[in-house]
Design a protein around this motif. Structure first.
Motif, PDB file in Angstrom:
ATOM      1  N   TYR A  91      15.414  10.600  -4.071  1.00  0.00           N
ATOM      2  CA  TYR A  91      14.146  10.345  -3.383  1.00  0.00           C
ATOM      3  C   TYR A  91      14.364  10.345  -1.875  1.00  0.00           C
ATOM      4  O   TYR A  91      15.430   9.943  -1.399  1.00  0.00           O
ATOM      5  N   ALA A  92      13.332  10.766  -1.132  1.00  0.00           N
ATOM      6  CA  ALA A  92      13.427  10.768   0.328  1.00  0.00           C
ATOM      7  C   ALA A  92      13.618   9.347   0.839  1.00  0.00           C
ATOM      8  O   ALA A  92      13.018   8.401   0.329  1.00  0.00           O
ATOM      9  N   LYS A  93      14.466   9.214   1.860  1.00  0.00           N
ATOM     10  CA  LYS A  93      14.733   7.900   2.441  1.00  0.00           C
ATOM     11  C   LYS A  93      14.011   7.791   3.782  1.00  0.00           C
ATOM     12  O   LYS A  93      14.293   8.546   4.696  1.00  0.00           O
ATOM     13  N   LYS A 136       0.860  -1.185   0.000  1.00  0.00           N
ATOM     14  CA  LYS A 136       0.000   0.000   0.000  1.00  0.00           C
ATOM     15  C   LYS A 136       0.900   1.241   0.000  1.00  0.00           C
ATOM     16  O   LYS A 136       1.883   1.289   0.743  1.00  0.00           O
ATOM     17  N   PRO A 137       0.588   2.260  -0.829  1.00  0.00           N
ATOM     18  CA  PRO A 137       1.491   3.426  -0.921  1.00  0.00           C
ATOM     19  C   PRO A 137       1.670   4.146   0.421  1.00  0.00           C
ATOM     20  O   PRO A 137       0.750   4.199   1.231  1.00  0.00           O
ATOM     21  N   SER A 165       9.740   6.303  -3.813  1.00  0.00           N
ATOM     22  CA  SER A 165       9.557   7.119  -5.013  1.00  0.00           C
ATOM     23  C   SER A 165       8.162   7.716  -5.033  1.00  0.00           C
ATOM     24  O   SER A 165       7.348   7.470  -4.138  1.00  0.00           O
ATOM     25  N   GLY A 166       7.874   8.492  -6.072  1.00  0.00           N
ATOM     26  CA  GLY A 166       6.636   9.261  -6.155  1.00  0.00           C
ATOM     27  C   GLY A 166       5.372   8.434  -6.001  1.00  0.00           C
ATOM     28  O   GLY A 166       4.353   8.940  -5.503  1.00  0.00           O
ATOM     29  N   ASN A 167       5.406   7.167  -6.366  1.00  0.00           N
ATOM     30  CA  ASN A 167       4.202   6.338  -6.248  1.00  0.00           C
ATOM     31  C   ASN A 167       4.033   5.744  -4.846  1.00  0.00           C
ATOM     32  O   ASN A 167       3.164   4.917  -4.622  1.00  0.00           O
ATOM     33  N   VAL A 226       4.390  13.974   3.122  1.00  0.00           N
ATOM     34  CA  VAL A 226       4.007  15.335   3.491  1.00  0.00           C
ATOM     35  C   VAL A 226       3.935  16.192   2.235  1.00  0.00           C
ATOM     36  O   VAL A 226       2.927  16.825   1.941  1.00  0.00           O
ATOM     37  N   GLY A 227       5.038  16.229   1.469  1.00  0.00           N
ATOM     38  CA  GLY A 227       5.053  16.950   0.200  1.00  0.00           C
ATOM     39  C   GLY A 227       5.267  15.939  -0.899  1.00  0.00           C
ATOM     40  O   GLY A 227       4.553  14.955  -0.993  1.00  0.00           O
ATOM     41  N   GLY A 228       6.288  16.139  -1.711  1.00  0.00           N
ATOM     42  CA  GLY A 228       6.605  15.175  -2.765  1.00  0.00           C
ATOM     43  C   GLY A 228       7.693  14.228  -2.310  1.00  0.00           C
ATOM     44  O   GLY A 228       8.207  14.318  -1.196  1.00  0.00           O
ATOM     45  N   ALA A 229       8.059  13.310  -3.214  1.00  0.00           N
ATOM     46  CA  ALA A 229       9.087  12.316  -2.896  1.00  0.00           C
ATOM     47  C   ALA A 229      10.493  12.847  -3.185  1.00  0.00           C
ATOM     48  O   ALA A 229      11.473  12.338  -2.664  1.00  0.00           O
TER      49      ALA A 229
END
Lengths: 255, 357
Positions: free
Chosen positions: B261-263, B220-221, B243-245, B225-228
């Motif tokens: 991408y955020a870790k 499940k994604p 990632s973004g998805n 908070v904001g983007g990836a």
């Protein structure tokens, strides 16, 4: 997990906040302000210089450092030092780094043959921006580009400072092989392919000098914190530099 | 001077030592073994320094011949190894005699087998390491995986004269599900509380798109908070990018040096060996540890490896598998070479089913 340092007024008269973050069981991430600009990059370089001073790696059991636009990831040996201790020691180094005067600019000049077979997309990029190829070459070669970081592939430089007048979208379908030394533009970035690799950048020229050489230590020519300046050359100079590279007599143009 | 001849290289067999240290700042990844525990134990069993280069064999090992006697040890996934058709054991010192064919079939449990050789390999290190990094064409033999017909020269006599094995209770067992421990961060603030809860409470499936570079997970994604996207920064073996998805990817041994991408978290060192032995379709759950606990576990893990010799028992192990299993294993390797990599996981599943019958 994030440990925030108190805001600190640097001797350069600017307040600065640095974050110290845990990375798993063996890493510390030092984060400066969250933006891409020469000032933040200078803070990263200053701390890098402190870390690279003789004995620091050993004293802090550092195994690897990975600087980026705005941070340094420090990997250490947890058998020899704990996160809490290395964090304190790095905080000291950050304070010391900030009182350091910025050194003179190091510029690495990259002789580049623009257009023709070496730069098959030069005309497209010029046309896309409504410029002549001569103007495009002039704009591209008159900027000094700051090397923010190396990464992605061995020796690949993330450069800042491309003139927006010569930006260009990526190729619709990437090429399977772009030769080492190719100089490209993608969106608002420019860069050099250090090794043969697939890629989608518009290729405007090529340099005969090896950006990566495994017989060199470090194997890369360009280092984060230096500037890159492209110097347009003609086919005969390309050939003669290529020859001296082969003979091992080529010396990098560091100014 | 002896030689190891590669008759059949398996799928993507590479030479790996502990990897390239100190070059990540130039964009050159460290590489190294996926399962460092198995790799170091294999070296210790033949009396090598634990950092020596070994062969890492994913999924199917292949077939090899030696022109001189050589001590070997196999660890990690059990590929039902044999010498000239005679079954040999895992996790024990074995004498591979001149002219014998070493055969390794499909992995029965776990997915990566390590072959340590108690001799000096005649290959040159690149930037201080023998590790093969295929994407940058560095190390190993010409920067690539082993190919049929390759020869690896070796020199020297095996140092060890006594056979050892690791007791059954000290050999890791590999399941199809695992609980992987990690420390949240360094960019966990990029995810909502609910997103972090999703990450820590659900069961993930390892996707087909998983290799030495990274494991993609399906679930499940995770809410952000904001983007990836973040400004690219450094990666480590075990970093989990989202990632973004909203789907996580665990960076493995051949990870890139930096990523954008955020870790959300970083897997602890000891559990990377468990992950390395898992493949597509298998299930993961995560458990967050405090940084202090993670460092304690790191020290325990390192000490247990540094003292692994203390756990060795003298003498050989009992026979590892039946004749019937061996025939099945040969048939499956043949099926694989006809139908290619995509059928590999089907083959593994059918192997497991047949073995259970």
């Amino acid at each position: 997990m994030s440990y925030k340092a108190l805001p600190w007024d640097g001797l350069r008269g600017e307040s600065m906040q640095v974050n110290y973050k845990v990375v798993g069981d063996r890493g510390l991430l030092v984060e400066f302000e969250n933006k891409i600009c020469p000032k933040i990059s200078g803070q990263v370089r200053a701390l890098m210089e402190r870390l690279e001073e003789g004995g620091t790696y050993k004293a802090l059991a550092i195994e690897e450092v990975i600087p980026s636009y705005r941070s340094i990831l420090i990997l250490y040996d947890p058998m020899q030092i704990s996160f809490d201790v290395i964090k304190l020691r790095i905080q000291d180094l950050v304070l010391k780094a900030m009182v350091q005067e910025e050194g003179p600019r190091k510029i690495l000049q990259i002789p580049t043959l623009y257009g023709g077979q070496m730069g098959p997309d030069l005309e497209y990029v010029a046309k896309y921006n409504g410029l002549s190829t001569k103007d495009l070459i002039e704009i591209h070669s008159k900027t000094d580009y700051l090397i923010y970081m190396l990464g992605f592939t061995p020796g690949f430089t993330y450069l800042g400072g491309l003139d927006p007048r010569i930006g260009s979208p990526r190729l619709e379908s990437p090429r399977l092989r772009i030769p080492a030394g190719s100089v490209g533009i993608a969106d608002l970035q420019t860069g050099i392919y250090p090794i043969d690799s697939p890629g989608g950048w518009q290729i405007i020229g090529r340099t005969p000098i090896p950006m990566m050489d495994l017989d060199r230590d470090p194997p890369v020519l360009a280092r984060a914190g230096m500037y890159i300046r492209f110097r347009p050359i003609q086919p005969d100079e390309y050939r003669s530099i290529e020859e001296s590279v082969k003979l091992g007599t080529y010396r990098a143009e560091l100014i | 001077m002896g030689k190891i001849r590669v008759n059949n290289p398996g799928i993507l067999t590479t030479i790996q030592d502990l990897g390239r240290k100190g070059y990540q700042q130039y964009g050159i990844g460290p590489g190294g073994p996926m399962d460092q525990f198995a790799m170091e134990v294999a070296n210790a069993l033949v009396g090598n320094p634990r950092s020596n280069p070994v062969l890492e064999m994913p999924l199917i090992g292949g077939s090899y011949l030696t022109t001189e006697d050589c001590l070997i040890a196999l660890t990690g996934a059990n590929m039902e190894p044999s010498l000239d058709g005679q079954a040999i054991g895992m996790y024990e010192t074995i004498l591979w005699k001149k002219g014998q064919v070493l055969f390794l079939g499909p992995a029965k449990d776990g997915i990566r087998t390590y072959l340590a050789l108690g001799v000096d390999l005649g290959i040159e290190p690149v930037l201080g390491s023998y590790s093969t990094h295929i994407r940058s064409r560095l190390g190993g033999l010409d920067g690539g995986p082993l190919k049929a017909g390759d020869q690896i020269a070796f020199r020297g006599e095996s140092k060890r004269k006594v056979c050892f094995h690791l007791a059954e209770k000290d050999i890791p067992s590999y399941g199809r599900e695992a609980r992987i421990r990690l420390v949240l961060g360094p960019q966990d603030e990029a995810f909502t509380e609910e997103g972090k809860e999703t990450f820590l409470s659900q069961t993930y499936t390892i996707s087909m798109d998983s290799d030495r570079m990274g494991y993609r997970l399906e679930g499940k994604p995770i809410a952000m908070v904001g983007g990836a996207d973040i400004i690219s920064d450094g990666l480590v073996f075990g970093s989990i990018q989202v990632s973004g998805n909203g789907q996580p990817t665990i960076m493995m041994a051949d990870h890139q040096t930096s990523g954008g991408y955020a870790k959300i978290a970083t897997v602890i060192r000891s559990d990377l060996s468990i992950l390395a032995q898992m493949g597509p379709g298998e299930k993961l759950e995560f458990e967050a540890l405090s940084p202090n606990t993670a460092q304690e576990l790191y020290r325990e893990w390192r000490l247990s490896l540094d003292q692994i010799e203390k756990k060795f028992l003298k003498g050989p192990r009992q026979k590892a598998f039946s004749e019937e299993d061996k025939d099945l294993s040969l048939a499956l390797v043949e099926a694989f070479s006809r139908s290619g990599l995509e059928s590999l996981y089907l083959i593994r599943d059918s192997l497991e089913v047949k073995l259970k019958k």
